[in-house]
Scaffold this motif. Sequence first.
Motif: not given
Lengths: 199, 724
Positions: A141-147, A151-152, B244-247
Motif C-alpha cells: 500500500g504505502t511507502l511506509m509498508e515498503a520501508i 527493514a524487517a 525506518t526513520d527514513i519514512v
Amino acid sequence: MALNKELLPDRNRNLEQLYEEFVTRARALGTEVYRVSDLAKARELVVKLVREMGARKVALAESPLVTALDLAAAVAGAGAEVTGGNPRERAGAADLGISSFEMAIAETGTLVQDATEIDQRLVSMLPPAHLAVVSTRRLVGTLMEAIYSLAARGQIPGYLAFISGPSRTADIERVLTIGVHGPGRVVVIFIDEGGCAGE
Amino acid sequence: MSKAALRQATREALANTSVCSALGKFADNYVIAREQAYRHKDFEGLRREVARIKREAAERMEELAIQFSREATRRGATVFRAATAQDAREYIARLAKSKDIKTIVKSKSMASEEIHLNEYLKEQGLEAVETDLGEWIIQLACQRPSHMVMPAIHMSRNEVAEIFSREIKEPVEPDISSMVKLARRELRKKFLSSWMGISGANIAVAETGTIVMVTNEGNGRLTTTLPPVHVIIVGLEKLVPRFTDIVPILEVLPRSATAQHITTYVTMITGAVPAVDPNGNYHEQKELHIILLDNGRTRMAGDPVFREALQCVRCAACLNVCPIYQLVGGVFGDVYTGGIGTVLTAFFTDPQKAQQVQNLCLGCERCRDYCSGNIDLPGLIGELRRRTVEKEGMSYVQRVIFEKVLVNRRVFHKLLKAASRLQKPFTREGKIRHLPLFLAGLTEGRSLPAIAEIPFRERVDKLPRPGRVVDRVAFFSGCLVDFVYPGIGESVAKVLASLGFEMLCPEGQTCCGYPARQVGLTNSFTELARQNIAAFENINARYVLTACPTCAEALKFLYPQLLADDPVWSKRARWLAEKVTDFSSFVFAHREKLVPFMIPLKQKVTYHDSCHLKRRLRVTGEPRQLLIDAGAELVEMTPAALCCGFGGSYSIKFPELSRSVLDRKLQAVLGSGAEVVALDCPGCQMQISGGLDHERRPIRVMHTAEILASCIAGTVQVQDGKNN
Ligand code: SF4
Ligand code: SF4
C-alpha cells in the motif's frame, strides 16, 4: 505519526484496490501500466511491446523472473536482438532495457528493486526505454509498508532503487521535460500467476 | 559584505524582473500544488515526527556518526570524518590525484557547494562536471545556484540557449526539449568516461550505514553507478538513528520541495556494490568513500538554541514561501539561501555575510508554517540578531533611540508629541508625503499618516462607556494606536461599550518592545516588558485586549519566553499572557450581543490577513465573520495571505523591498474589486493605506474595530486615520 497499525502490511488488503491505486498514481507520473494473468501472457505482451516500440536492441538484466519468462526467446521472437558484451556495452547499446522488480507501492506508483547487481542498474538507467516486470502479489500500500518490510529483512541490500515514472526535469523555466538522464519511457507489466518464480 | 553592498545587491535583484517574476510565479503555484500533494497526509503529524527524529539525531550526533562509520565500513565503505571544509576538499583532491583521475562527474550536493569544492578542484587541475541539469547550466554560466532545489530557476530559456551555444560552439535554439536532449547527450559522454563520481546525500542511517538520495533526473543514479570510485559528501546533520526513520522524511521532502508525492528516483546505498569501469572491467566492490562533514555542525548541535536548525531536511519550502526570497532570490543568503540559509550561513560558511543578510528577513513568520522540520526560523533569525548586537554593538544613534528614549516612557512620549508639531509643514490632508532628511526612505512610494495631534492616551476620559457595565476590559494600545491611529482605540471603546464592557487604559503602559527585539536589543525589550506587566497588574480587569497583533504576540508569547528564567517575572509574565486577546477574537466571542445593533454596511470589503495575527495568534475566521455580521460583502483577494511588507523598522531599512512586497499586496487588493480593505493591524493599515494613497486609489483601509464601530447605531464619524 507513531507506528500506525493501519499502515503496516496487511496481507488481506484487497489486491485489486492496491492495483487500481497504483495505476492511477503511476499513469499520472507517465508510467504505462499493463496487467496479465500468467507468464505465457506476459511473454506474449513483451513480444508485442518490443515490436510496437520498434526496439532493435534489448538489454536484459538476469533474474529468476526474467529467466522464467524466457525473455531472450521473446525478444528474438519480436525480431530484436539481445545485446552482448560487458554490462556497460550491453546496456549502453540497447534501446530498451528489461528488468524485474521486487515490490510495487500503490500510494506513489513506485517500483522497488534490489539493484545491487550492476546489470539491474544499468539496464534501467542507460537505455531510453525501460520495461519492468513485477508480480502483482508484490504490491504494497504505502511507502511506509515498503520501508518497514525492507527493514524487517535484517540485511539491507547494497543498492535499492525506487523508481516512480520516467526521468524528469523542470530546471529550465519550470517546464516539465521527460527523459533527461534516465529513460524517457517506463512500462510496467504486472503478472498475477507464476510471477514469483525463484522465491 | 557591507551594508551598502547588500543594498546594492538587493536593488539589482529587484531590477532583474525575470528573477522576480520566475520566483513569484513559481511561489504562487507552489502553495496550491503543495496543498494537493499533502492531501490525505497529516502534515503537522509528519513534521512533528521529522522534528522528533532529527532532534534525537542532533542530540546523539557523535554517537550516530560513530555507529554510521562502523556500519558503512563493515559493508565495504571508507568513512572519512572531515572536521572542516578544507579537510574534505583536500581528501577528495588527494584521492583523485592518487588514482590519476582528471575528470569527475558530480550529482547535486549542497554540501559540496558549501565547501566550495569545484573551485578548489579546479585550482588543483581537476575538472568536476555538474550533471544535474540546473547545476550544469549554473556551472557553465559561472554562477552560483540561487535555490536549493531549483538552482537555475532565475534563468530564461534564452539565457540557457546562449550558455549552451558557447559550450558546444554551435548555435542552440532556445527550445527547452531540445536543450534537455543536448544536455543528455553531452553529459552522457562525461558519465561514461569518468572514473570518479561525487554525490551528496539526503539521509544517512546510522543503524545500517545506508545513504539515501532523492533525484528526478537520474543523474544521481548514473553518478553512483558508472564511475568505479564514488565519493559521498554528507553533513553530520543528515544522520538519523534507524532505517525506518527514513519514512517521514521521505514523505515530507518531495511534497514540500516540489509538491511531488515522491521523486522519480529514491536511491539507497548501503556499502560498496559492484561496478564496471570505463574499460569494461568488473569490480566486485567499487571504491566507496563517505565523507562525514562537520564544518560547524557539532558547534550547532552544542548550541541550545540553534540545535533546532539541524532539524532541517533541505526541502526549501521556507524559500518558496518567503516574500523576500521571492523578490531577491539568491541575494537573500550565501550558499544556502532564504531563512534557513541565513542561519546555516552563520554556522557553516560566512558569519560576516550572515550578519548582513539576517536583516533581510521581514519577520512575517510565513516560513515557520511551512517548515518540514518544524523549525522556528524567524525565532532563530531573531536570536542571530540578538547575538550580533551583543557582540558587535549597535550604532550610537540606534542605541540612544532604543536604550534611552524607548525605555523611558516620558521622554518617548514627549518626543512623539514634539514630532507631531514639527511635522506640520510636511502634512497635507493628514498624510505626510515627504519627510525630511533621515526619514526620507519611509516615504518612497508610500505616504505616511501624520502623528496624531492628540494621542489616544489623552482621549481616554472622553471614551464611550456602556450604560450598564457587565465587565471590565483593560486595553493595551501600543504605539501606533496611541500616536497615529487613536481612532482605532476610540472605535474599540465604542464596540466594547455596546457589548457592556468598560474599557480601562492603564497609564503606565508603553511600547510593547517588539521593535527593540527586532533590532536585537534584548535588554531594552525586557525593560519594556516589565514596565507593561507592572502597568497591567494594578488594573482589575478580566481581559487585556489589544488592537495590534504584534503587541498581542509580544504580550502573549514573547514576554513569557523572554522572562522564562526569571523566577519572579516569569510568573507575572504568564499571568498577563493568559489575559491577552486580540480585538476580533474577543468581539467574536460576544458577537450575539452585537449583531442586533448593527446597521448593515453593504459595501464590498476584502480582508487582509496580518502576518502575526494569522501565524502567531491563529486568527483568520473571526474578523471575517464579524465583517459578514456587519453586513459587508466579503470578497477574498488572491493570492491570499500575502505580507504587506511593513515589518516595522524594516520599511526604513529596506524601503525598496518593503515597497516591492507592498506592490504585490496592492495588486491583490485592486484585483479583488473591494471598496474597503479591512484588517486587524495598525502597522499593516499604515503600509497599505500609504500605498493606496500614493497610487491615488480611493479605497479605504479600516481596522475591523473601525468598521464595526461605524455600523453600530448612533454612530460617530468613522475615523480612518485621515481626520484625527
Ligand atoms: S519570516 Fe518571512 S521574511 Fe523572514 S525568512 Fe521567514 S518567510 Fe522570509
Ligand atoms: S528550514 Fe524547514 S522549510 Fe526550510 S529547508 Fe529546512 S526543513 Fe525545509
